[in-house]
Scaffold this motif. Sequence first.
Motif, PDB file in Angstrom:
ATOM      1  N   THR A  93       0.848  -1.294  -0.027  1.00 11.78           N
ATOM      2  CA  THR A  93      -0.126   0.111  -0.021  1.00 11.78           C
ATOM      3  C   THR A  93       0.763   1.349   0.150  1.00 11.78           C
ATOM      4  O   THR A  93       0.444   2.384  -0.074  1.00 11.78           O
ATOM      5  CB  THR A  93      -0.943   0.004   1.166  1.00 11.78           C
ATOM      6  OG1 THR A  93       0.004   0.085   2.343  1.00 11.78           O
ATOM      7  CG2 THR A  93      -1.945  -1.005   1.369  1.00 11.78           C
ATOM      8  N   GLY A  94       2.073   1.281   0.219  1.00 13.44           N
ATOM      9  CA  GLY A  94       2.993   2.437   0.283  1.00 13.44           C
ATOM     10  C   GLY A  94       3.207   2.943   1.557  1.00 13.44           C
ATOM     11  O   GLY A  94       3.716   3.971   1.912  1.00 13.44           O
ATOM     12  N   ASP A  97       6.227   4.112   3.764  1.00 16.15           N
ATOM     13  CA  ASP A  97       6.894   5.470   3.894  1.00 16.15           C
ATOM     14  C   ASP A  97       6.643   6.215   4.862  1.00 16.15           C
ATOM     15  O   ASP A  97       7.928   6.760   5.505  1.00 16.15           O
ATOM     16  CB  ASP A  97       5.914   6.237   2.755  1.00 16.15           C
ATOM     17  CG  ASP A  97       5.873   5.988   1.488  1.00 16.15           C
ATOM     18  OD1 ASP A  97       6.492   5.041   0.935  1.00 16.15           O
ATOM     19  OD2 ASP A  97       5.240   6.590   0.552  1.00 16.15           O
ATOM     20  N   ILE A 254      15.771  -1.688   1.081  1.00 21.03           N
ATOM     21  CA  ILE A 254      15.489  -0.419   1.439  1.00 21.03           C
ATOM     22  C   ILE A 254      16.005   0.423   0.232  1.00 21.03           C
ATOM     23  O   ILE A 254      15.341   1.492  -0.347  1.00 21.03           O
ATOM     24  CB  ILE A 254      16.087   0.123   2.943  1.00 21.03           C
ATOM     25  CG1 ILE A 254      15.260  -0.872   4.033  1.00 21.03           C
ATOM     26  CG2 ILE A 254      15.766   1.599   3.066  1.00 21.03           C
ATOM     27  CD1 ILE A 254      13.756  -0.361   3.854  1.00 21.03           C
ATOM     28  N   ARG A 255      17.176   0.340  -0.111  1.00 22.36           N
ATOM     29  CA  ARG A 255      17.805   1.452  -1.232  1.00 22.36           C
ATOM     30  C   ARG A 255      17.078   1.088  -2.566  1.00 22.36           C
ATOM     31  O   ARG A 255      16.850   2.092  -3.122  1.00 22.36           O
ATOM     32  CB  ARG A 255      19.236   0.447  -1.501  1.00 22.36           C
ATOM     33  CG  ARG A 255      20.172   1.487  -0.472  1.00 22.36           C
ATOM     34  CD  ARG A 255      21.695   1.405  -1.307  1.00 22.36           C
ATOM     35  NE  ARG A 255      22.046   0.026  -1.321  1.00 22.36           N
ATOM     36  CZ  ARG A 255      22.524  -0.701  -0.536  1.00 22.36           C
ATOM     37  NH1 ARG A 255      22.815  -0.160   0.714  1.00 22.36           N
ATOM     38  NH2 ARG A 255      22.840  -1.893  -0.572  1.00 22.36           N
ATOM     39  N   TYR A 257      13.914   0.475  -2.607  1.00 26.00           N
ATOM     40  CA  TYR A 257      12.221   0.786  -2.453  1.00 26.00           C
ATOM     41  C   TYR A 257      12.003   1.883  -3.302  1.00 26.00           C
ATOM     42  O   TYR A 257      12.324   2.804  -3.370  1.00 26.00           O
ATOM     43  CB  TYR A 257      12.190   1.201  -0.968  1.00 26.00           C
ATOM     44  CG  TYR A 257      10.666   1.500  -0.632  1.00 26.00           C
ATOM     45  CD1 TYR A 257       9.956   0.513  -0.643  1.00 26.00           C
ATOM     46  CD2 TYR A 257      10.526   2.736   0.000  1.00 26.00           C
ATOM     47  CE1 TYR A 257       8.436   0.853  -0.215  1.00 26.00           C
ATOM     48  CE2 TYR A 257       9.304   3.125   0.582  1.00 26.00           C
ATOM     49  CZ  TYR A 257       8.253   2.055   0.202  1.00 26.00           C
ATOM     50  OH  TYR A 257       6.712   2.355   0.790  1.00 26.00           O
ATOM     51  N   THR A 258      10.826   1.410  -3.763  1.00 26.71           N
ATOM     52  CA  THR A 258      10.345   2.267  -4.918  1.00 26.71           C
ATOM     53  C   THR A 258       8.925   3.130  -4.538  1.00 26.71           C
ATOM     54  O   THR A 258       8.608   3.953  -5.052  1.00 26.71           O
ATOM     55  CB  THR A 258       9.993   1.839  -6.184  1.00 26.71           C
ATOM     56  OG1 THR A 258       9.273   0.637  -6.089  1.00 26.71           O
ATOM     57  CG2 THR A 258      11.439   1.388  -6.920  1.00 26.71           C
ATOM     58  N   SER A 259       8.406   2.613  -3.343  1.00 21.78           N
ATOM     59  CA  SER A 259       7.415   3.285  -2.696  1.00 21.78           C
ATOM     60  C   SER A 259       6.270   3.108  -3.664  1.00 21.78           C
ATOM     61  O   SER A 259       6.175   3.303  -4.983  1.00 21.78           O
ATOM     62  CB  SER A 259       7.506   4.641  -2.403  1.00 21.78           C
ATOM     63  OG  SER A 259       6.411   5.178  -2.091  1.00 21.78           O
ATOM     64  N   ALA A 260       4.920   2.861  -3.144  1.00 23.96           N
ATOM     65  CA  ALA A 260       3.624   2.801  -4.121  1.00 23.96           C
ATOM     66  C   ALA A 260       3.403   3.988  -4.393  1.00 23.96           C
ATOM     67  O   ALA A 260       3.449   5.204  -3.530  1.00 23.96           O
ATOM     68  CB  ALA A 260       2.605   1.996  -3.242  1.00 23.96           C
ATOM     69  N   SER A 261       2.825   4.259  -5.706  1.00 24.27           N
ATOM     70  CA  SER A 261       2.338   5.487  -6.007  1.00 24.27           C
ATOM     71  C   SER A 261       1.383   6.191  -5.279  1.00 24.27           C
ATOM     72  O   SER A 261       0.588   5.214  -4.608  1.00 24.27           O
ATOM     73  CB  SER A 261       1.969   5.576  -7.353  1.00 24.27           C
ATOM     74  OG  SER A 261       1.831   6.886  -7.803  1.00 24.27           O
ATOM     75  N   SER A 262       1.167   7.481  -5.217  1.00 20.98           N
ATOM     76  CA  SER A 262      -0.032   7.841  -4.506  1.00 20.98           C
ATOM     77  C   SER A 262      -1.297   7.510  -5.282  1.00 20.98           C
ATOM     78  O   SER A 262      -2.460   7.860  -4.779  1.00 20.98           O
ATOM     79  CB  SER A 262       0.202   9.393  -4.291  1.00 20.98           C
ATOM     80  OG  SER A 262       0.072  10.071  -5.650  1.00 20.98           O
TER      81      SER A 262
END
Lengths: 262, 332
Positions: A93-94, A97, A254-255, A257-262
């Motif tokens: 789910t991101g 962050d 962690i490096r 990690y692209t994060s889920a988009s908003s």
Amino acid sequence: MRRYVALLLAQFRVSAAAAMAYRANFVLEGLLSLVWIGLALLPLLVLFEQRESVNGWDASASLVVIGYFTSLRALLEGVVNPSLNDLIARIRTGELDYVLLKPVDAQIAVSASHYAPWKVVDLLGGIAIIVWALVRRGEMPTAGQLALGVMLFGAGAIAMYSLWIACAALSFRLVRLDNLMFLLSAVFDTARWPVHVFPGLWRVLFTFVVPIALITTFPAMGLLGTLTPLGALGTVGGSLVMLVLSRLAWRAAIRGYTSASS
Amino acid sequence: MIDVRELTKHFRVHRRPPGFGAALRSLVRRRYEQVVAVEEVSFRIERGERVGFLGPNGAGKTTTLKMLAGLLHPTAGHVEVDGFVPARRDAAFLQRITLVMGQKSQLVWDLPPSETFALNRAMFDVPRAQFRETLDELTALLDLGTLLDKPARQLSLGERMKCELVAALLHRPTTLFLDEPTIGLDVSMQLAIREFVRAYNQRHGATVLLTSHYMDDVVALCPRVIVIDCGRIIHDGDLRGLVKATLPDKRVSFTLPAPLPDGDLERLGTLLVREGLRATLSVGERELPGVVSHVLGTLHGTDLAIEDPPLEDVLRDMFGKRRRAAAAESAP
């Protein structure tokens, strides 16, 4: 250090409060834990009804392994699994962050973010099995053996945690990892048996590749006084190597990690 | 202070055409593409500034914010926030910033927000006295009242967002990255959040970088706007300058004493709205004095108002022109 102690306490408080918000669930889970402990003993009791020992392990020594297994599974299902399942959901789910935005080590923060407090029943159950086995055996461990048994319980917990964290690190790339977690749980289930009951190749696999032996067999042998000093060193060293490797895997994850988009 | 120089972020994404066959083929051979999310973006924001970050969906706003907050590692370029390189995620850096994402939540779902606040207090190592003081201040500013003791899942969207703001600000950050903090909220709640952000900025001298789909947020809060499109900055300056450069015409609205044919009004400017006796015209700056005196003197119009075009229209016009220019360039 003070911050991490405060953090772990706060997380435990929040998680226990969340668990207790559903009271019926809390009681039911505690009762289920007792049933599971009983079921876990059943195969062992059936086996040793038929024969005295298997590859040098008699019933009471095997019970000590089961005791270790039950206690470590309590840690796994009480802390590690809920936390890492939560991590996987947060990666998807991101919401991870928000963890990465905190000035604390993310691995520590996620490793103990969720608890299943009723698993304390399993932990106590595991200790009770060990005590019962030792009484049955009629031979209490010396203070040295007890200290070694406790220390190797810690080493086993570290080895188990490292396996799971490495698996979680993979989830940054694979995102859907539930099946791998199930597989790991199934493999972990073999830790209820002393590693010596498995035939040759399996024994090598469970000692060196997926080191289940480090988690329960060797610590139990430490308590029973049958582990060589080299074996004890190997258990501690092996678990520390696993911890370092899993830490490297986590940092690489962690490096990337692209994060889920908003 | 935020210093961004030639910041670039590329993502490698897996592409496949639709259909079952393509899905099967992608199991064997995957095709990856480089997607440019942010390309050589540079800007500088001084301490205490409130800056709006605008752009259409997928323009690169959130990616930029995430790089500024240290969540994403840039592909190239340089970022510094208060002298820190965000991607290193130094504890001292994370103590100074916060990122609020309107679409994501950090509140523990089953528990009252006060539990999340206690957790954040531990993570940020906020002394108890300061925590109490900040919580009281934020509770008063946001008019939280009894919300703190209600489970998060029972809060309305607006109430939840207020609590998200408290959770994000308990450690008194001096740089605020706000990504769509008012999304989905009703007008009065938007207003409350907007006023809160302004009050926090003024009380604590905090730097604010805000993205929002609601132009009213940006107009009310941000004297300066940075507009980004397709990963590149296309405007950086004050809001009036942006409006003037893109749609310099003014909107003149007035009420007529008696009906008048549309044709007569269209001679004065572009007729935008006609509702009964009320009319709105778009008029060039040079013609404005003449039109105003004609409306008031000759037509005897009343309730006359002169306004800039809404920011939505300005941006639509701006992005539309860019798309058309890009299409014309790529056409043979």
